[in-house]
Scaffold this motif. Sequence first.
Motif, PDB file in Angstrom:
ATOM      1  N   PRO A  25       0.884  -0.932   0.033  1.00  0.00           N
ATOM      2  CA  PRO A  25       0.108   0.192  -0.255  1.00  0.00           C
ATOM      3  C   PRO A  25       0.504   1.677   0.097  1.00  0.00           C
ATOM      4  CG  PRO A  25      -0.578  -1.344   1.925  1.00  0.00           C
ATOM      5  CD  PRO A  25       0.758  -2.106   1.320  1.00  0.00           C
ATOM      6  N   ARG A  26       2.360   1.387   0.701  1.00  0.00           N
ATOM      7  CA  ARG A  26       3.020   1.902   0.215  1.00  0.00           C
ATOM      8  C   ARG A  26       4.314   2.199  -0.552  1.00  0.00           C
ATOM      9  NH1 ARG A  26       1.168   0.837   4.962  1.00  0.00           N
ATOM     10  NH2 ARG A  26       1.108   1.603   7.037  1.00  0.00           N
ATOM     11  N   ARG A 100     -10.889   3.984  -5.763  1.00  0.00           N
ATOM     12  CA  ARG A 100      -8.971   3.869  -4.357  1.00  0.00           C
ATOM     13  C   ARG A 100      -9.119   3.301  -2.764  1.00  0.00           C
ATOM     14  NH1 ARG A 100      -8.474  10.329  -1.445  1.00  0.00           N
ATOM     15  NH2 ARG A 100      -6.520   9.808  -0.289  1.00  0.00           N
ATOM     16  N   PHE A 101     -10.831   3.313  -2.531  1.00  0.00           N
ATOM     17  CA  PHE A 101     -10.262   2.815  -1.325  1.00  0.00           C
ATOM     18  C   PHE A 101     -11.041   0.607  -1.277  1.00  0.00           C
ATOM     19  CE2 PHE A 101     -11.283   6.935  -0.420  1.00  0.00           C
ATOM     20  CZ  PHE A 101     -10.600   7.299   0.789  1.00  0.00           C
ATOM     21  N   HIS A 104      -8.358  -0.319  -4.307  1.00  0.00           N
ATOM     22  CA  HIS A 104      -6.628  -0.065  -4.102  1.00  0.00           C
ATOM     23  C   HIS A 104      -6.159  -0.373  -1.890  1.00  0.00           C
ATOM     24  CE1 HIS A 104      -4.236   1.253  -7.304  1.00  0.00           C
ATOM     25  NE2 HIS A 104      -5.059   1.588  -8.130  1.00  0.00           N
ATOM     26  N   SER A 105      -7.170  -1.192  -1.117  1.00  0.00           N
ATOM     27  CA  SER A 105      -6.896  -1.412  -0.454  1.00  0.00           C
ATOM     28  C   SER A 105      -7.972  -3.611   0.038  1.00  0.00           C
ATOM     29  CB  SER A 105      -7.488  -0.259   0.633  1.00  0.00           C
ATOM     30  OG  SER A 105      -7.749  -0.485   2.011  1.00  0.00           O
ATOM     31  N   LEU A 106      -9.210  -3.011   0.673  1.00  0.00           N
ATOM     32  CA  LEU A 106      -9.877  -4.057   0.505  1.00  0.00           C
ATOM     33  C   LEU A 106      -9.433  -5.448  -0.282  1.00  0.00           C
ATOM     34  CD1 LEU A 106     -11.044  -6.026   2.798  1.00  0.00           C
ATOM     35  CD2 LEU A 106     -13.187  -4.601   1.479  1.00  0.00           C
ATOM     36  N   TYR A 107      -9.747  -4.786  -1.622  1.00  0.00           N
ATOM     37  CA  TYR A 107      -9.387  -5.601  -2.737  1.00  0.00           C
ATOM     38  C   TYR A 107      -8.207  -5.676  -3.694  1.00  0.00           C
ATOM     39  CZ  TYR A 107     -14.126  -7.186  -1.370  1.00  0.00           C
ATOM     40  OH  TYR A 107     -14.997  -6.859  -0.546  1.00  0.00           O
ATOM     41  N   ARG A 108      -6.690  -5.167  -2.687  1.00  0.00           N
ATOM     42  CA  ARG A 108      -5.262  -4.767  -3.692  1.00  0.00           C
ATOM     43  C   ARG A 108      -5.031  -5.442  -4.566  1.00  0.00           C
ATOM     44  NH1 ARG A 108      -3.069  -0.376  -3.274  1.00  0.00           N
ATOM     45  NH2 ARG A 108      -0.697  -0.036  -3.866  1.00  0.00           N
ATOM     46  N   TRP A 112      -4.897  -6.152  -8.655  1.00  0.00           N
ATOM     47  CA  TRP A 112      -3.805  -5.559  -8.661  1.00  0.00           C
ATOM     48  C   TRP A 112      -3.267  -5.916 -10.336  1.00  0.00           C
ATOM     49  CZ3 TRP A 112      -0.683  -1.113  -6.930  1.00  0.00           C
ATOM     50  CH2 TRP A 112       0.983  -1.188  -7.660  1.00  0.00           C
ATOM     51  N   GLU A 193      -0.427   6.053  -6.828  1.00  0.00           N
ATOM     52  CA  GLU A 193      -1.784   5.812  -5.816  1.00  0.00           C
ATOM     53  C   GLU A 193      -2.008   7.561  -6.037  1.00  0.00           C
ATOM     54  OE1 GLU A 193      -2.992   3.476  -4.010  1.00  0.00           O
ATOM     55  OE2 GLU A 193      -0.420   2.212  -4.898  1.00  0.00           O
TER      56      GLU A 193
END
Length: 223
Positions: A25-26, A100-101, A104-108, A112, A193
Amino acid sequence: MSFTLAAKKVSSRNMQFNALMLVLPRFTPSTHKMMPIGHTKEFLRMAASNKWLMSSAAYYLDFFTVPLFVALALCIAPLHLGEALAGLLTWSLVEYLVHRFLFHSLYRREHWTHHLDVLAFIGISSWKTSSAYAGLLVLAWLTGLTSAFTGVIVGYFFYISLHYVMHRPEHWAYRFISGLAVNHDLHHRKGVEKNFGVSSPLWDHVFGTYVRAPALSTVEENT
């Protein structure tokens, strides 16, 4: 004994994946430069998931069902332009927030895979989205918000159509959306991001996540 060894391997694999998720994520242009190219590619492959891979039929179905939903909505109730525009604006916000949320977070991991192979049939199956829109149409009809539904689903159709063309420069329509395509290309570059809006950069401007190519080049030069 073999079972214990297999369990240890699975546990070790899970620990590696958890470590990757802490970093992913970073993931920025600066961290990309710190790793050798071969290590970076392996890093990305390990971080991806094939759960959202689908058949071509499941991918293209929405391109046929969405116009049918629009036609049906126009048949069962008159179109109110203001309400439809409000629905279109609502979709653009939903698109931004989901990308975005959720993506790119929960289902990253699932999303990807698309960043690794933009031409693969990856995403939420059209069978699921079409079923959801069918239920939403019934709800909109019962609540008198059919025009808002029309705006939302027209926005969704623009989204899937634009996204399809953006990753296919040889497509005849690509030259008409080159600006949007550049924005999305920056989103894919080195795990940046930014630029979560696909069909419009509106909410990227609102929430401060919009970036231009010159600005990104300056960031990369300073890292």
